[in-house]
Scaffold this motif. Structure first.
Motif, PDB file in Angstrom:
ATOM      1  N   PRO A 146       0.370  -1.035  -0.008  1.00  0.00           N
ATOM      2  CA  PRO A 146      -0.407   0.352  -0.297  1.00  0.00           C
ATOM      3  C   PRO A 146       0.412   1.381  -0.080  1.00  0.00           C
ATOM      4  O   PRO A 146       0.103   2.587   0.153  1.00  0.00           O
ATOM      5  N   ARG A 147       2.021   0.801   0.145  1.00  0.00           N
ATOM      6  CA  ARG A 147       3.405   2.225   0.456  1.00  0.00           C
ATOM      7  C   ARG A 147       3.759   2.817  -1.138  1.00  0.00           C
ATOM      8  O   ARG A 147       4.699   3.852  -0.767  1.00  0.00           O
ATOM      9  N   LEU A 148       3.265   1.838  -1.961  1.00  0.00           N
ATOM     10  CA  LEU A 148       4.254   1.441  -3.383  1.00  0.00           C
ATOM     11  C   LEU A 148       4.404   3.550  -4.141  1.00  0.00           C
ATOM     12  O   LEU A 148       3.466   4.489  -4.120  1.00  0.00           O
ATOM     13  N   ARG A 149       5.668   4.139  -4.120  1.00  0.00           N
ATOM     14  CA  ARG A 149       5.671   5.448  -5.410  1.00  0.00           C
ATOM     15  C   ARG A 149       5.222   5.155  -6.400  1.00  0.00           C
ATOM     16  O   ARG A 149       5.428   6.238  -7.433  1.00  0.00           O
ATOM     17  N   ILE A 150       6.313   4.022  -6.791  1.00  0.00           N
ATOM     18  CA  ILE A 150       7.190   3.518  -8.153  1.00  0.00           C
ATOM     19  C   ILE A 150       6.695   2.460  -8.443  1.00  0.00           C
ATOM     20  O   ILE A 150       6.349   1.947  -7.701  1.00  0.00           O
ATOM     21  N   LEU A 151       5.819   2.438  -9.727  1.00  0.00           N
ATOM     22  CA  LEU A 151       4.511   1.307 -10.009  1.00  0.00           C
ATOM     23  C   LEU A 151       5.140   0.849 -11.238  1.00  0.00           C
ATOM     24  O   LEU A 151       4.635   1.754 -12.125  1.00  0.00           O
ATOM     25  N   ASP A 152       5.731  -0.018 -11.466  1.00  0.00           N
ATOM     26  CA  ASP A 152       5.725   0.150 -13.321  1.00  0.00           C
ATOM     27  C   ASP A 152       5.142  -1.573 -13.692  1.00  0.00           C
ATOM     28  O   ASP A 152       5.709  -2.654 -13.165  1.00  0.00           O
ATOM     29  N   ILE A 153       3.606  -2.000 -13.852  1.00  0.00           N
ATOM     30  CA  ILE A 153       3.256  -2.995 -14.187  1.00  0.00           C
ATOM     31  C   ILE A 153       3.375  -3.067 -16.001  1.00  0.00           C
ATOM     32  O   ILE A 153       1.900  -3.180 -17.088  1.00  0.00           O
ATOM     33  N   SER A 154       4.178  -2.406 -16.730  1.00  0.00           N
ATOM     34  CA  SER A 154       4.110  -2.620 -17.970  1.00  0.00           C
ATOM     35  C   SER A 154       4.471  -3.661 -19.151  1.00  0.00           C
ATOM     36  O   SER A 154       4.631  -4.755 -18.091  1.00  0.00           O
ATOM     37  N   TYR A 155       3.568  -3.959 -19.807  1.00  0.00           N
ATOM     38  CA  TYR A 155       4.107  -4.913 -20.959  1.00  0.00           C
ATOM     39  C   TYR A 155       3.326  -6.385 -20.181  1.00  0.00           C
ATOM     40  O   TYR A 155       4.049  -7.102 -20.445  1.00  0.00           O
ATOM     41  N   ASN A 156       1.839  -6.532 -19.631  1.00  0.00           N
ATOM     42  CA  ASN A 156       1.139  -7.032 -19.314  1.00  0.00           C
ATOM     43  C   ASN A 156       0.037  -7.323 -20.084  1.00  0.00           C
ATOM     44  O   ASN A 156      -0.191  -6.594 -21.135  1.00  0.00           O
ATOM     45  N   LEU A 157      -0.278  -8.341 -18.996  1.00  0.00           N
ATOM     46  CA  LEU A 157      -2.471  -8.628 -19.448  1.00  0.00           C
ATOM     47  C   LEU A 157      -3.457  -7.895 -19.246  1.00  0.00           C
ATOM     48  O   LEU A 157      -4.473  -8.073 -19.596  1.00  0.00           O
ATOM     49  N   LEU A 158      -2.801  -6.223 -19.259  1.00  0.00           N
ATOM     50  CA  LEU A 158      -3.911  -5.848 -18.108  1.00  0.00           C
ATOM     51  C   LEU A 158      -5.128  -5.118 -19.499  1.00  0.00           C
ATOM     52  O   LEU A 158      -4.644  -4.323 -20.030  1.00  0.00           O
ATOM     53  N   THR A 159      -6.367  -4.967 -19.146  1.00  0.00           N
ATOM     54  CA  THR A 159      -7.265  -4.973 -20.349  1.00  0.00           C
ATOM     55  C   THR A 159      -8.670  -3.798 -19.747  1.00  0.00           C
ATOM     56  O   THR A 159      -9.023  -2.907 -20.422  1.00  0.00           O
ATOM     57  N   ASP A 160      -8.694  -3.810 -18.259  1.00  0.00           N
ATOM     58  CA  ASP A 160      -9.299  -3.009 -17.898  1.00  0.00           C
ATOM     59  C   ASP A 160      -8.847  -2.021 -16.936  1.00  0.00           C
ATOM     60  O   ASP A 160      -8.462  -2.052 -15.800  1.00  0.00           O
ATOM     61  N   LEU A 161      -9.159  -0.561 -17.551  1.00  0.00           N
ATOM     62  CA  LEU A 161      -8.636   0.518 -17.492  1.00  0.00           C
ATOM     63  C   LEU A 161      -9.420   1.064 -15.984  1.00  0.00           C
ATOM     64  O   LEU A 161      -8.947   1.403 -14.944  1.00  0.00           O
ATOM     65  N   ASP A 162     -10.830   0.752 -16.087  1.00  0.00           N
ATOM     66  CA  ASP A 162     -11.740   1.445 -15.238  1.00  0.00           C
ATOM     67  C   ASP A 162     -11.332   0.887 -13.844  1.00  0.00           C
ATOM     68  O   ASP A 162     -11.042   1.151 -12.578  1.00  0.00           O
ATOM     69  N   ALA A 163     -10.972  -0.824 -13.899  1.00  0.00           N
ATOM     70  CA  ALA A 163     -10.357  -1.824 -12.721  1.00  0.00           C
ATOM     71  C   ALA A 163      -9.512  -1.479 -12.471  1.00  0.00           C
ATOM     72  O   ALA A 163      -8.752  -0.617 -10.675  1.00  0.00           O
ATOM     73  N   ALA A 164      -8.430  -0.887 -13.484  1.00  0.00           N
ATOM     74  CA  ALA A 164      -7.070  -0.726 -12.641  1.00  0.00           C
ATOM     75  C   ALA A 164      -7.179   0.912 -11.936  1.00  0.00           C
ATOM     76  O   ALA A 164      -6.213   0.760 -11.144  1.00  0.00           O
ATOM     77  N   LEU A 165      -7.337   1.560 -12.400  1.00  0.00           N
ATOM     78  CA  LEU A 165      -7.672   2.734 -12.102  1.00  0.00           C
ATOM     79  C   LEU A 165      -8.145   3.416 -10.021  1.00  0.00           C
ATOM     80  O   LEU A 165      -7.645   4.001  -9.638  1.00  0.00           O
ATOM     81  N   ALA A 166      -9.762   2.003 -10.443  1.00  0.00           N
ATOM     82  CA  ALA A 166      -9.999   1.935  -9.228  1.00  0.00           C
ATOM     83  C   ALA A 166      -9.153   1.806  -7.986  1.00  0.00           C
ATOM     84  O   ALA A 166      -8.950   2.106  -6.419  1.00  0.00           O
ATOM     85  N   GLU A 167      -8.198   0.785  -8.248  1.00  0.00           N
ATOM     86  CA  GLU A 167      -7.185   0.041  -7.963  1.00  0.00           C
ATOM     87  C   GLU A 167      -5.974   0.638  -7.227  1.00  0.00           C
ATOM     88  O   GLU A 167      -5.748   1.044  -6.066  1.00  0.00           O
ATOM     89  N   LEU A 168      -5.907   1.395  -8.400  1.00  0.00           N
ATOM     90  CA  LEU A 168      -3.970   2.196  -8.303  1.00  0.00           C
ATOM     91  C   LEU A 168      -4.624   3.846  -7.090  1.00  0.00           C
ATOM     92  O   LEU A 168      -3.581   4.741  -6.686  1.00  0.00           O
ATOM     93  N   GLN A 169      -6.178   3.996  -7.272  1.00  0.00           N
ATOM     94  CA  GLN A 169      -6.388   4.859  -6.506  1.00  0.00           C
ATOM     95  C   GLN A 169      -5.932   5.162  -4.934  1.00  0.00           C
ATOM     96  O   GLN A 169      -5.937   5.654  -4.197  1.00  0.00           O
ATOM     97  N   LYS A 170      -5.865   3.466  -4.587  1.00  0.00           N
ATOM     98  CA  LYS A 170      -5.315   3.364  -3.178  1.00  0.00           C
ATOM     99  C   LYS A 170      -4.612   3.900  -2.758  1.00  0.00           C
ATOM    100  O   LYS A 170      -4.311   3.133  -2.087  1.00  0.00           O
ATOM    101  N   LEU A 171      -3.854   3.884  -3.547  1.00  0.00           N
ATOM    102  CA  LEU A 171      -2.324   4.108  -3.930  1.00  0.00           C
ATOM    103  C   LEU A 171      -1.960   6.100  -3.684  1.00  0.00           C
ATOM    104  O   LEU A 171      -1.475   6.306  -4.529  1.00  0.00           O
ATOM    105  N   PRO A 172      -1.864   6.078  -2.314  1.00  0.00           N
ATOM    106  CA  PRO A 172      -2.020   7.901  -2.076  1.00  0.00           C
ATOM    107  C   PRO A 172      -0.310   8.131  -2.496  1.00  0.00           C
ATOM    108  O   PRO A 172      -0.303   9.526  -2.439  1.00  0.00           O
ATOM    109  N   LEU A 173       0.595   7.788  -2.044  1.00  0.00           N
ATOM    110  CA  LEU A 173       1.629   7.818  -2.064  1.00  0.00           C
ATOM    111  C   LEU A 173       2.143   6.927  -3.863  1.00  0.00           C
ATOM    112  O   LEU A 173       3.489   8.258  -3.675  1.00  0.00           O
TER     113      LEU A 173
END
Length: 181
Positions: free
Chosen positions: A59-86
């Motif tokens: 939960p304390r991530l400041r830098i996240l690289d999840i490039s070149y994977n199989l992520l297709t749902d932008l809304d779901a990804a953003l909903a999760e990423l919004q939980k990372l305040p840092l």
């Protein structure tokens, strides 16, 4: 590499790079393990289809690289990423979701604390990002010479598709067939 799970990480770990592996999700390997000290995670070129486990585990991530994977749902990804305040640096390029129209604008609006998105400084992203084309922002009337153009279309003039629109508008106004965009 053939790593499929991320588990048994030391509590003092601050940076983890696990690029080019077979990792499908963090929840598989960190079952209940919370790593609050981890602030940089690199999981590019894996097989991620969801990031929910990443957010729960780190939960304390400041830098996240999840490039070149199989992520297709932008809304779901953003909903999760919004939980990372840092979170200040994010890379999701190379995922199917990054091909969506308006991707840069949508991500920058949803995550206002980002400083870097897909290796681009947010100032550049915001300056270059164009909103998704709204079909109603370009209204072509019943007759071929009746045309209404809005600012949204002008911002798309950097693309070849927009150049074709400009040529068509020029023709509709009585210009030559070979008008330059």
């Amino acid at each position: 590499n053939q790593i499929k799970q991320v588990r048994n990480l030391p509590a003092s770990l601050r940076v983890l790079h696990a690029f080019h592996n077979e990792i499908v999700g963090i929840e598989d390997g960190c079952k209940g393990a919370n790593q609050p000290e981890l602030d940089c995670l690199g999981l590019g070129c894996n097989r991620l289809v969801s990031i929910a486990g990443i957010v729960r585990s780190f939960p304390r991530l400041r830098i996240l690289d999840i490039s070149y994977n199989l992520l297709t749902d932008l809304d779901a990804a953003l909903a999760e990423l919004q939980k990372l305040p840092l979170l200040t640096h994010l890379s999701m390029q190379g995922n199917p979701l990054s091909l969506l129209p308006g991707y840069l604008s949508i991500v920058s609006a949803a995550l206002p604390n980002l400083e870097v998105l897909d290796d681009l400084a947010m100032k550049k992203v915001l300056a270059d990002a164009t909103p998704p084309l709204n079909p109603q922002s370009l209204a072509l009337g019943a007759g071929p010479k009746k045309v209404q153009l809005t600012v949204t279309v002008d911002r798309f003039c950097r693309t070849t598709e927009a150049a074709a629109v400009k040529r068509e508008l020029h023709r509709a106004k009585g210009g030559s067939k070979e008008a330059k965009a």
